[in-house]
Design a protein around this motif. Structure first.
Motif, PDB file in Angstrom:
ATOM      1  N   GLU A 148      38.718 -19.408  23.692  1.00 28.15           N
ATOM      2  CA  GLU A 148      38.092 -18.534  24.296  1.00 28.15           C
ATOM      3  C   GLU A 148      38.787 -17.051  24.433  1.00 28.15           C
ATOM      4  O   GLU A 148      38.210 -16.193  24.157  1.00 28.15           O
ATOM      5  CB  GLU A 148      37.698 -18.951  25.821  1.00 28.15           C
ATOM      6  CG  GLU A 148      36.546 -20.004  25.814  1.00 28.15           C
ATOM      7  CD  GLU A 148      35.370 -19.163  25.685  1.00 28.15           C
ATOM      8  OE1 GLU A 148      35.007 -17.920  26.096  1.00 28.15           O
ATOM      9  OE2 GLU A 148      34.264 -19.844  25.035  1.00 28.15           O
ATOM     10  N   VAL A 149      40.095 -17.374  24.705  1.00 31.67           N
ATOM     11  CA  VAL A 149      40.913 -15.979  24.642  1.00 31.67           C
ATOM     12  C   VAL A 149      40.896 -15.156  23.506  1.00 31.67           C
ATOM     13  O   VAL A 149      40.689 -14.026  23.171  1.00 31.67           O
ATOM     14  CB  VAL A 149      42.467 -16.221  25.344  1.00 31.67           C
ATOM     15  CG1 VAL A 149      43.296 -14.955  25.127  1.00 31.67           C
ATOM     16  CG2 VAL A 149      42.129 -16.683  26.868  1.00 31.67           C
ATOM     17  N   GLY A 150      41.114 -16.090  22.453  1.00 39.36           N
ATOM     18  CA  GLY A 150      41.395 -15.619  21.057  1.00 39.36           C
ATOM     19  C   GLY A 150      39.818 -15.229  20.674  1.00 39.36           C
ATOM     20  O   GLY A 150      39.847 -13.651  20.110  1.00 39.36           O
ATOM     21  N   ALA A 151      38.563 -15.567  21.103  1.00 39.37           N
ATOM     22  CA  ALA A 151      37.497 -15.125  20.636  1.00 39.37           C
ATOM     23  C   ALA A 151      37.029 -13.469  21.159  1.00 39.37           C
ATOM     24  O   ALA A 151      36.656 -12.591  20.724  1.00 39.37           O
ATOM     25  CB  ALA A 151      36.437 -16.210  20.862  1.00 39.37           C
ATOM     26  N   ARG A 152      37.688 -13.857  22.422  1.00 36.58           N
ATOM     27  CA  ARG A 152      37.306 -12.502  23.288  1.00 36.58           C
ATOM     28  C   ARG A 152      38.179 -11.317  22.626  1.00 36.58           C
ATOM     29  O   ARG A 152      37.495 -10.298  22.588  1.00 36.58           O
ATOM     30  CB  ARG A 152      37.429 -12.669  24.835  1.00 36.58           C
ATOM     31  CG  ARG A 152      36.588 -13.447  25.487  1.00 36.58           C
ATOM     32  CD  ARG A 152      37.033 -13.609  26.993  1.00 36.58           C
ATOM     33  NE  ARG A 152      35.971 -14.347  27.551  1.00 36.58           N
ATOM     34  CZ  ARG A 152      34.674 -14.130  27.943  1.00 36.58           C
ATOM     35  NH1 ARG A 152      34.050 -13.159  27.551  1.00 36.58           N
ATOM     36  NH2 ARG A 152      34.036 -14.984  28.571  1.00 36.58           N
ATOM     37  N   ARG A 153      39.430 -11.458  22.338  1.00 36.27           N
ATOM     38  CA  ARG A 153      40.066 -10.528  21.684  1.00 36.27           C
ATOM     39  C   ARG A 153      39.645 -10.023  20.316  1.00 36.27           C
ATOM     40  O   ARG A 153      39.457  -8.930  20.163  1.00 36.27           O
ATOM     41  CB  ARG A 153      41.586 -11.137  21.352  1.00 36.27           C
ATOM     42  CG  ARG A 153      42.416 -11.219  22.623  1.00 36.27           C
ATOM     43  CD  ARG A 153      43.702 -11.837  22.422  1.00 36.27           C
ATOM     44  NE  ARG A 153      44.529 -11.909  23.471  1.00 36.27           N
ATOM     45  CZ  ARG A 153      45.806 -12.631  23.552  1.00 36.27           C
ATOM     46  NH1 ARG A 153      46.186 -13.410  22.476  1.00 36.27           N
ATOM     47  NH2 ARG A 153      46.369 -12.859  24.753  1.00 36.27           N
TER      48      ARG A 153
END
Length: 102
Positions: free
Chosen positions: A33-38
């Motif tokens: 999730e964090v990687g996708a948002r970034r």
């Protein structure tokens, strides 16, 4: 608690208690999730206008595909007409139509 804090807490839990399958799954889910948002933010699609921007890009891509197909069709039609005209000229020369006209 935001996603990055949640990920840090899960990592600390995994380090302190050892890891079980549930903790590993939670870490993977939060990290993705964090990687996708970034990634979305880096692409400039993290704001409220992003859905409209994507719709415009899809429309533009559709128009490009239509124009490309039309250009290919026009080019093929033009080539077929030129080949047909050359064949007719060749037949006319073979039959001596130029001498008959004069």
């Amino acid at each position: 608690m935001n996603r990055e804090d949640m990920l840090a807490a899960l990592m600390a839990q995994a380090q302190g208690n050892g890891t079980d399958l549930i903790t590993l799954r939670a870490i993977v889910e939060e990290a993705s999730e964090v990687g996708a948002r970034r990634a979305v933010e880096k692409l400039g699609l993290g704001d409220d206008d992003a859905p409209g921007d994507l719709d415009e890009l899809r429309d533009l891509l559709g128009a490009w595909r239509t124009a490309k197909a039309s250009a290919w069709k026009a080019a093929v039609d033009w080539i077929v007409k030129v080949i047909g005209a050359l064949l007719l000229i060749g037949i006319a020369v073979r039959l001596g139509v130029g001498e008959i006209v004069q």
